[in-house]
Design a protein around this motif. Structure first.
Motif, short mmCIF file in Angstrom:
data_model
loop_
_atom_site.label_atom_id
_atom_site.label_comp_id
_atom_site.label_asym_id
_atom_site.label_seq_id
_atom_site.Cartn_x
_atom_site.Cartn_y
_atom_site.Cartn_z
N MET A 131 0.83 -1.21 0.00
CA MET A 131 0.00 0.00 0.00
C MET A 131 0.86 1.26 0.00
O MET A 131 0.58 2.24 -0.70
CB MET A 131 -0.95 -0.01 1.20
CG MET A 131 -2.01 -1.11 1.09
SD MET A 131 -3.05 -1.27 2.59
CE MET A 131 -4.30 -0.02 2.26
N ALA A 132 1.94 1.22 0.78
CA ALA A 132 2.84 2.39 0.83
C ALA A 132 3.51 2.59 -0.52
O ALA A 132 3.69 3.73 -0.98
CB ALA A 132 3.87 2.20 1.94
N GLU A 133 3.88 1.49 -1.16
CA GLU A 133 4.48 1.58 -2.49
C GLU A 133 3.49 2.21 -3.47
O GLU A 133 3.83 3.11 -4.25
CB GLU A 133 4.86 0.18 -2.98
CG GLU A 133 5.54 0.20 -4.34
CD GLU A 133 5.79 -1.20 -4.90
OE1 GLU A 133 5.15 -2.17 -4.41
OE2 GLU A 133 6.62 -1.33 -5.82
N GLN A 134 2.24 1.74 -3.38
CA GLN A 134 1.21 2.23 -4.30
C GLN A 134 0.95 3.73 -4.11
O GLN A 134 0.82 4.46 -5.08
CB GLN A 134 -0.07 1.44 -4.06
CG GLN A 134 -0.81 1.15 -5.32
CD GLN A 134 -1.70 -0.08 -5.18
OE1 GLN A 134 -1.57 -0.87 -4.25
NE2 GLN A 134 -2.65 -0.23 -6.10
N ILE A 135 0.87 4.18 -2.86
CA ILE A 135 0.61 5.62 -2.70
C ILE A 135 1.82 6.44 -3.16
O ILE A 135 1.65 7.53 -3.69
CB ILE A 135 0.16 6.02 -1.28
CG1 ILE A 135 1.14 5.60 -0.22
CG2 ILE A 135 -1.25 5.51 -0.98
CD1 ILE A 135 0.81 6.19 1.14
N THR A 136 3.02 5.91 -2.97
CA THR A 136 4.20 6.63 -3.49
C THR A 136 4.07 6.82 -5.00
O THR A 136 4.25 7.92 -5.53
CB THR A 136 5.50 5.86 -3.17
OG1 THR A 136 5.53 5.55 -1.78
CG2 THR A 136 6.72 6.69 -3.53
#
Lengths: 217, 217
Positions: A131-136
């Motif tokens: 999820m953190a990768e996706q928001i980045t």
């Protein structure tokens, strides 16, 4: 004027991407500290949270400065206000990674998480990291369809939290109240981290579509 | 123009005061639901959280609208951005009151909190209520000295949380892991509620003095 404004926006965006990468790295390292009782890793996460807080202040200053100089309206203004919300969510994600690290630190040299719980925390960390990768990526390149997918991943996180509680509340739970409480709070930290990622996705959807996502978490 | 802007600010302020009163009332009722296993009270808190979320959206809309129409700079702009932060903290305080109510609802007709823990939760609720009252007053009439006092009350809350954990982690704890976990999470909800009140105090100090309070919680 327009070019200058675009340069301001790019700078805000660059700060948010940096912040997002930092909170992603923080939770990765905190998880590693948690699962391998790595005190050095835990301390590094705790020390570095101040860097996230600093970028948060920079976003705030840059946004206020841009509004004051450029007097943006309509979607330009919305973009800047959205940036404030996103940075507040990211700041909180950094805090939650720090909470995970502090739990590892407090229990060191014992592992904070007994062997039975490690698989579920590993999975929670994988979902959170995705999820953190996706928001980045999304902050760099907004995309409403991809942003909406964060909801599905958050459902996976909620399922993992339920699975965790099933183990904690099993009649045969052998580790006593303290380890159960640590497990429940840690579960909540990962789950809240994911919630903030969903919030950011909703902010980005609002930015792209102009339709607010009403469901505040 | 200046008069119009002042009317806009007054309206934002009025919304924040209403929101602050609502989240104060929510935690009072949620505590009563928790300590007396009152299902009706719990349900009322859960239903009403949507009203807090609505005011949050109204603040957001009003602030964006005011920035767009009035193009404020310097302290006027700061006031409006601060209002956004305050409403975000208040929205979260409403969520935390709702979490307390949901715990009461989930355990009904059993009480979620065993008799031994009721005194500490009563005290936590008293501290939280005093802090909510204080921020309601401070939003109406900002005062840096009074805002700074919120920190001291937050220390009292942290002491209460430690006292709570001492009971939960006592070797003679007779209620098993589930009640311990509920107790720990409930403690965290009150403690986070107080943290958000402190955040609001810090925002108000920044507004009055122009000096940011660096310690993000």
């Amino acid at each position: 004027m327009r070019e200058e404004f675009q340069a301001d926006l790019n700078e805000v965006n660059r700060l948010l991407v940096t912040m997002s990468e930092a909170v992603r790295a923080a939770l990765r390292k905190a998880t590693s500290a948690l699962l391998t009782a790595d005190l050095k890793a835990a301390e590094t996460v705790i020390e570095r949270d101040i860097e996230v807080d600093k970028i948060y202040q920079q976003v705030e200053t840059k946004v206020a400065d841009t509004i004051a100089r450029q007097a943006p309206v309509a979607s330009d203004l919305r973009t800047l206000i959205t940036a404030l919300h996103i940075s507040a969510d990211l700041e909180r994600m950094g805090d939650l990674a720090e909470h995970v690290a502090k739990t590892a630190q407090r229990r060191h040299p014992s592992p904070a998480v007994p062997a039975e719980l490690r698989p579920v925390f590993k999975e929670m960390a994988v979902v959170a990291d995705r999820m953190a990768e996706q928001i980045t990526n999304l902050i760099g390149t907004p995309d409403a369809t991809l942003a909406a997918e964060l909801e599905g991943q958050d459902d996976a996180m909620d399922d993992l939290e339920r699975a965790l509680f099933k183990v904690l509340l099993d009649d045969d739970w052998p580790y006593g109240a303290e380890t159960a409480i640590d497990g429940a709070l840690l579960g909540r930290f990962y789950e809240r981290y994911a919630d903030h990622a969903v919030n950011i996705g909703e902010q980005l959807i609002y930015l792209i579509t102009g339709e607010p996502v009403s469901d505040l978490t």
